[in-house]
Design an enzyme around this catalytic site. Structure first.
Site, PDB file in Angstrom:
ATOM      1  N   GLY A   1      62.453  14.785  37.514  1.00 34.51           N
ATOM      2  CA  GLY A   1      62.456  13.492  38.205  1.00 34.51           C
ATOM      3  C   GLY A   1      63.045  12.445  37.272  1.00 34.51           C
ATOM      4  O   GLY A   1      63.713  12.768  36.279  1.00 34.51           O
TER       5      GLY A   1
ATOM      6  N   GLN B   1      61.296   4.412  47.745  1.00 37.18           N
ATOM      7  CA  GLN B   1      61.999   3.601  48.740  1.00 37.18           C
ATOM      8  C   GLN B   1      62.304   2.206  48.214  1.00 37.18           C
ATOM      9  O   GLN B   1      63.437   1.766  48.163  1.00 37.18           O
ATOM     10  CB  GLN B   1      61.134   3.469  49.990  1.00 37.18           C
ATOM     11  CG  GLN B   1      60.933   4.761  50.739  1.00 37.18           C
ATOM     12  CD  GLN B   1      60.171   4.544  52.036  1.00 37.18           C
ATOM     13  OE1 GLN B   1      59.706   3.449  52.323  1.00 37.18           O
ATOM     14  NE2 GLN B   1      60.028   5.587  52.824  1.00 37.18           N
TER      15      GLN B   1
ATOM     16  N   GLU C   1      57.904  -7.715  46.426  1.00 39.50           N
ATOM     17  CA  GLU C   1      56.915  -6.808  47.018  1.00 39.50           C
ATOM     18  C   GLU C   1      55.518  -7.322  46.707  1.00 39.50           C
ATOM     19  O   GLU C   1      55.345  -8.228  45.881  1.00 39.50           O
ATOM     20  CB  GLU C   1      57.099  -5.396  46.458  1.00 39.50           C
ATOM     21  CG  GLU C   1      58.401  -4.760  46.881  1.00 39.50           C
ATOM     22  CD  GLU C   1      58.540  -3.323  46.428  1.00 39.50           C
ATOM     23  OE1 GLU C   1      57.865  -2.936  45.463  1.00 39.50           O
ATOM     24  OE2 GLU C   1      59.331  -2.600  47.036  1.00 39.50           O
TER      25      GLU C   1
ATOM     26  N   ASP D   1      50.345  19.971  38.532  1.00 45.99           N
ATOM     27  CA  ASP D   1      50.409  21.124  37.612  1.00 45.99           C
ATOM     28  C   ASP D   1      50.398  20.692  36.150  1.00 45.99           C
ATOM     29  O   ASP D   1      49.725  21.306  35.317  1.00 45.99           O
ATOM     30  CB  ASP D   1      51.705  21.927  37.837  1.00 45.99           C
ATOM     31  CG  ASP D   1      51.854  22.436  39.249  1.00 45.99           C
ATOM     32  OD1 ASP D   1      50.840  22.565  39.955  1.00 45.99           O
ATOM     33  OD2 ASP D   1      53.000  22.699  39.651  1.00 45.99           O
TER      34      ASP D   1
ATOM     35  N   HIS E   1      48.641   4.274  49.360  1.00 50.17           N
ATOM     36  CA  HIS E   1      49.610   3.334  49.922  1.00 50.17           C
ATOM     37  C   HIS E   1      49.057   2.877  51.258  1.00 50.17           C
ATOM     38  O   HIS E   1      48.654   3.703  52.080  1.00 50.17           O
ATOM     39  CB  HIS E   1      50.975   3.980  50.107  1.00 50.17           C
ATOM     40  CG  HIS E   1      52.054   2.959  50.304  1.00 50.17           C
ATOM     41  ND1 HIS E   1      52.172   2.259  51.473  1.00 50.17           N
ATOM     42  CD2 HIS E   1      53.000   2.487  49.471  1.00 50.17           C
ATOM     43  CE1 HIS E   1      53.185   1.398  51.350  1.00 50.17           C
ATOM     44  NE2 HIS E   1      53.699   1.517  50.143  1.00 50.17           N
TER      45      HIS E   1
ATOM     46  N   ARG F   1      48.026  -3.529  46.764  1.00 46.88           N
ATOM     47  CA  ARG F   1      47.778  -2.370  47.624  1.00 46.88           C
ATOM     48  C   ARG F   1      46.298  -2.054  47.817  1.00 46.88           C
ATOM     49  O   ARG F   1      45.893  -1.651  48.900  1.00 46.88           O
ATOM     50  CB  ARG F   1      48.452  -1.143  47.021  1.00 46.88           C
ATOM     51  CG  ARG F   1      49.933  -1.240  47.111  1.00 46.88           C
ATOM     52  CD  ARG F   1      50.599  -0.071  46.481  1.00 46.88           C
ATOM     53  NE  ARG F   1      52.020  -0.210  46.729  1.00 46.88           N
ATOM     54  CZ  ARG F   1      52.957   0.522  46.181  1.00 46.88           C
ATOM     55  NH1 ARG F   1      52.630   1.470  45.346  1.00 46.88           N
ATOM     56  NH2 ARG F   1      54.215   0.322  46.474  1.00 46.88           N
TER      57      ARG F   1
ATOM     58  N   HIS G   1      49.101   8.043  47.250  1.00 41.48           N
ATOM     59  CA  HIS G   1      50.473   7.683  46.950  1.00 41.48           C
ATOM     60  C   HIS G   1      50.855   7.864  45.484  1.00 41.48           C
ATOM     61  O   HIS G   1      51.883   8.451  45.180  1.00 41.48           O
ATOM     62  CB  HIS G   1      50.674   6.221  47.349  1.00 41.48           C
ATOM     63  CG  HIS G   1      52.067   5.733  47.195  1.00 41.48           C
ATOM     64  ND1 HIS G   1      53.141   6.397  47.734  1.00 41.48           N
ATOM     65  CD2 HIS G   1      52.573   4.641  46.554  1.00 41.48           C
ATOM     66  CE1 HIS G   1      54.254   5.731  47.445  1.00 41.48           C
ATOM     67  NE2 HIS G   1      53.932   4.680  46.713  1.00 41.48           N
TER      68      HIS G   1
ATOM     69  N   ARG H   1      48.368   0.109  40.053  1.00 43.88           N
ATOM     70  CA  ARG H   1      49.791  -0.013  39.747  1.00 43.88           C
ATOM     71  C   ARG H   1      50.441  -1.096  40.607  1.00 43.88           C
ATOM     72  O   ARG H   1      50.256  -1.131  41.827  1.00 43.88           O
ATOM     73  CB  ARG H   1      50.476   1.316  40.031  1.00 43.88           C
ATOM     74  CG  ARG H   1      51.972   1.278  39.869  1.00 43.88           C
ATOM     75  CD  ARG H   1      52.584   2.573  40.354  1.00 43.88           C
ATOM     76  NE  ARG H   1      52.558   2.664  41.790  1.00 43.88           N
ATOM     77  CZ  ARG H   1      53.647   2.799  42.557  1.00 43.88           C
ATOM     78  NH1 ARG H   1      54.841   2.867  42.007  1.00 43.88           N
ATOM     79  NH2 ARG H   1      53.553   2.891  43.856  1.00 43.88           N
TER      80      ARG H   1
ATOM     81  N   SER I   1      56.693   1.943  38.709  1.00 42.12           N
ATOM     82  CA  SER I   1      56.552   3.319  38.209  1.00 42.12           C
ATOM     83  C   SER I   1      57.882   3.990  37.885  1.00 42.12           C
ATOM     84  O   SER I   1      57.968   4.711  36.893  1.00 42.12           O
ATOM     85  CB  SER I   1      55.739   4.174  39.171  1.00 42.12           C
ATOM     86  OG  SER I   1      56.149   3.958  40.478  1.00 42.12           O
TER      87      SER I   1
END
Ligand SMILES: Cc1cc2nc3c(=O)[nH]c(=O)nc-3n(C[C@H](O)[C@H](O)[C@H](O)COP(=O)(O)OP(=O)(O)OC[C@H]3O[C@@H](n4cnc5c(N)ncnc54)[C@H](O)[C@@H]3O)c2cc1C
Length: 536
Positions: A28, A61, A127, A222, A243, A289, A350, A385, A390
């Site tokens: 990632g 997103q 946001e 994992d 979320h 959130r 989330h 968060r 992130s």
């Protein structure tokens, strides 16, 4: 029952070996950013358990936060982050991450990321929890897709980076308290050992521990479970961020409706069309959130309705369609026109805030092991968060990990050797265990007993079930991914429930209705107990 140190018995003398300077687990944003920071003379192997593109990063997103406008200041972004973190952020880490954001965003642009523009400038949105417009985004609401396109393309051009997909990391190899690489499984080879001078864990989050989640199926925790078995310290596992607005249509996958929809003026309404956020918080729909998620749960209980709704019908339809093309497309496939119809939503798991404890450079408590991104707990997010922080954390701490690992490698001998490691354990073969049923039961249990609202009774129930299933699943040896993932999900679930039980207060994303207030005695991190206590 003695908890297993490795998920599979193995004997190093009978397995294939691979040697590399640096092993990065996960492809990632954090893993690839780390790999791209390594100088050409060192060999880097990046492993990922699925396709190269399948990661939480790809699905991001909203965007990436960074102070880029004249009206904004680093201090604002720092204060917003600290405020969301509810007293548990590490201020030094927050400052370092926030100050590095503009350079990291510039690097992504240099590697070919096309962020959205307005009048020839980067378009910045706002946001929930942010005091200023500071979120860069791409393809409207598909930022992760565009960023990962560019970063993967860049990584593929770098000769010293080797990428292995379809390579499942079962465990970290350790000897005398040092991380030496990993035990991995590749379908074409079977089990094998990757020996590395230094290892960076960038294996992402654990949203799949819940039935309702925005995360893709790879997010099974994992890396957290493997690091725990290897003896690294984990912390803050009670802090799973939900979320608030996940599309809730029977039969649909749980698609995330980005925060930016509320940031751009969308309303949250109950089943009778009444707004409820202004009564809860002066910031209304732009509250953080945790506050919005709790308000939604209370509204659902009050109205006895399984969801609430997002309403964009008062906004300019052309703007809505241009700004949120992905959401418009997905909703349309369920017969919803987002410029007119209310969108049914409810909270879903989330982002895993807790994880492997690292310092601001990504150094874990296990020598030879570094960690970055969602698998880790760096102190950036505290107890909650802030949106769009992130991907940024993955970029900044991923870079720092690589620099630290490279410095450590420069102090090590050039030659590498394999050790005759062995692990023997007597377990049953996996026949007869209905893995799918057990996995579904665990994910439902976590929603019911370890969801947004927690208390002693629910957590005690959760612990009993997770203990029982954990012992059952760990009494077997599995030969492939679904079994290993279930074992890891159970380990992560146990650590989460244990920490939630011990935090007898409400803070950030952790809400207990038997301890509804914040309590100064808990203004600290909760570290996971040592491995022998697992399933106790
Ligand atoms: C729908 C959605 C929207 C989001 N929107 C935003 C946003 O707008 N802004 C923002 O900042 N954040 C957002 N986030 C959060 C953000 O995307 C993630 O926190 C971040 O991408 C994590 O990056 P990572 O590199 O740590 O992990 P990931 O991107 O999840 O990568 C993990 C990698 O590890 C690999 N892996 C896992 N287990 C193993 C194993 N056993 N063996 C080998 N490989 C393994 C995976 O295959 C994957 O390659 C969003 C998340 C989701 C799910």
């Amino acid at each position: 029952m003695t908890p297993m140190r490795y998920l599979m018995p193995f004997d190093a003398r009978r397995l294939p070996h691979y040697f590399t300077d640096l092993l990065v687990i996960g492809a990632g944003i954090s893993g690839l950013r780390a790999a791209l920071e390594v100088p050409a003379e060192l060999e880097v192997l990046v492993v990922t358990k699925d396709h190269l593109r399948e990661s939480n990063s790809l699905y991001a997103q909203g965007g990436i936060a960074g102070v880029l406008s004249q009206e904004d200041r680093f201090e604002n972004h720092i204060e917003d982050t600290l405020r969301a973190g509810a007293g548990l952020c590490d201020r030094e880490v927050v400052e370092a991450v926030v100050r590095d954001a503009p350079d990291q965003i510039a690097k992504l642009i240099e590697w070919g990321t096309n962020f959205d523009q307005e009048d020839g400038q980067l378009a910045l949105t706002r946001e929930g929890g942010h005091s200023h417009r500071r979120i860069v985004h791409a393809l409207g609401d598909a930022t992760g897709f565009e960023v990962m396109r560019a970063v993967i393309a860049k990584a593929k051009t770098v000769p010293n980076i080797t990428l292995w997909d379809d390579t499942f990391t079962l465990d970290l190899l350790t000897d005398e308290g040092q991380c030496l690489g990993a035990l991995v499984h590749r379908p074409s080879v079977g089990l094998m050992l990757v020996w590395a001078k230094q290892t960076i864990l960038a294996s992402g989050g654990a949203g799949m521990v819940y039935r309702e989640t925005t995360n893709p199926p790879v997010a099974t925790g994992d890396g957290m479970a493997a690091a725990y078995r290897a003896g690294a310290t984990l912390r803050d596992m009670e802090f799973m961020q939900f979320h608030p607005t996940v599309l809730y249509v029977a039969g649909s996958s749980r698609y995330l409706i980005t925060e930016a929809v509320r940031g751009e003026g969308g309303y949250l309404v109950d089943c009778e069309g009444k707004r409820f956020m202004p009564e809860v918080d002066p910031r209304g729909e732009k509250a953080t959130r945790d506050i919005v998620s709790q308000a939604i749960i209370q509204t659902m209980e009050r109205t006895q309705h399984p969801n609430v709704y997002l309403d964009l019908s008062h906004l300019d339809p052309q703007f809505v369609l241009a700004r949120f093309p992905g959401i418009a497309r997905v909703c349309k496939s369920f017969g919803l026109d987002i410029t007119r119809d209310r969108i049914p939503v409810r909270p879903g798991a989330h982002y895993m805030i807790g994880g492997v404890k690292v310092d601001g450079n990504g150094r874990t408590s296990l020598p030879g092991l570094w960690a970055a991104g969602e698998v880790s707990s760096s102190g950036l997010h505290g107890a909650n968060r802030l949106a769009s922080n992130s991907l940024l954390e993955g970029l900044v701490i991923g870079t720092a990990c690589a620099r630290g690992a490279v410095a450590a490698i420069s102090q090590m001998p050039r030659q590498m050797r394999a050790l005759p490691l062995r692990y023997q354990v007597s377990t049953e073969p996996s026949n007869g265990l209905d893995l799918q049923d057990l996995t579904n039961s665990l994910r439902s249990l976590m929603v019911r007993k370890m969801g947004i609202v927690r208390n002693r009774r629910r957590l005690t129930d959760a612990r009993q079930s997770v203990n029982f299933w954990g012992r059952l699943a760990h009494g077997h040896t599995f030969k492939d991914r679904p079994g290993w993932e279930l074992q890891n999900l159970l380990t992560v679930a146990w650590l989460m429930v244990d920490a939630a039980n011990r935090r007898e207060e409400s803070r950030g994303v952790h809400y207990r209705d038997d301890f509804p207030q914040r309590d100064q005695r808990f203004a600290r991190h909760i570290e996971s107990p040592p491995l022998p206590e697992l399933w106790s």
